[in-house]
Design an enzyme around this catalytic site. Structure first.
Site, PDB file in Angstrom:
ATOM      1  N   CYS A 154       0.869  -1.178   0.000  1.00 33.95           N
ATOM      2  CA  CYS A 154       0.000   0.000   0.000  1.00 33.95           C
ATOM      3  C   CYS A 154       0.908   1.230   0.000  1.00 33.95           C
ATOM      4  O   CYS A 154       1.949   1.206  -0.654  1.00 33.95           O
ATOM      5  CB  CYS A 154      -0.956  -0.030   1.199  1.00 33.95           C
ATOM      6  SG  CYS A 154      -0.125  -0.058   2.798  1.00 33.95           S
ATOM      7  N   GLU A 155       0.553   2.253   0.732  1.00 34.79           N
ATOM      8  CA  GLU A 155       1.390   3.447   0.794  1.00 34.79           C
ATOM      9  C   GLU A 155       2.444   3.344   1.893  1.00 34.79           C
ATOM     10  O   GLU A 155       3.582   3.758   1.707  1.00 34.79           O
ATOM     11  CB  GLU A 155       0.525   4.690   1.018  1.00 34.79           C
ATOM     12  CG  GLU A 155       1.261   5.999   0.844  1.00 34.79           C
ATOM     13  CD  GLU A 155       1.807   6.206  -0.554  1.00 34.79           C
ATOM     14  OE1 GLU A 155       2.874   6.827  -0.676  1.00 34.79           O
ATOM     15  OE2 GLU A 155       1.197   5.743  -1.538  1.00 34.79           O
TER      16      GLU A 155
END
Length: 120
Positions: A82-83
């Site tokens: 993800c981030e």
């Protein structure tokens, strides 16, 4: 010695087999050598701004996340990112609950870029 064992213990307690943030080389090996499927659990807008080459986007926040993941084959390796690694941790918990065994937390997108993983 105790300080060196702490990250390994935490990884084991979290159920993150084969990769935590400090084991980026394993993530790279799984993607490049083992042909792991890569799942991007960020939003479609984040994915559109740049993603790992060949990554499938299944937004963790989407209502159909669990249903879409349940349709994936169980017999392969998955690297989930993800981030920052937080949403991928949550996604892995869902996947393990669905019977996925070979799931690795790839952490954040920028970390994968820094490893030289090809992006689109």
């Amino acid at each position: 010695m105790r300080l060196l064992l702490l990250p390994l213990l935490l990884c084991g307690l979290l159920g993150l087999t084969a990769a935590c943030a400090e084991d980026a080389s394993e993530v790279q090996r799984l993607i490049e050598k083992r042909g792991a499927a890569v799942l991007d659990v960020r939003t479609p807008d984040e994915y559109a701004a740049g993603h790992v080459e060949g990554a499938v986007n299944i937004d963790l926040a989407a209502d159909d996340f669990r249903d879409r993941v349940a349709q994936l084959p169980r017999g392969r390796y998955y690297v989930v990112y993800c981030e920052s690694g937080e949403r991928s941790t949550q996604a892995i918990e869902v996947m393990r609950g669905l019977g996925f065994g070979s799931v690795v937390n790839g952490g954040g997108y920028d970390s994968l870029v820094d490893l030289g993983i090809p992006t689109e």
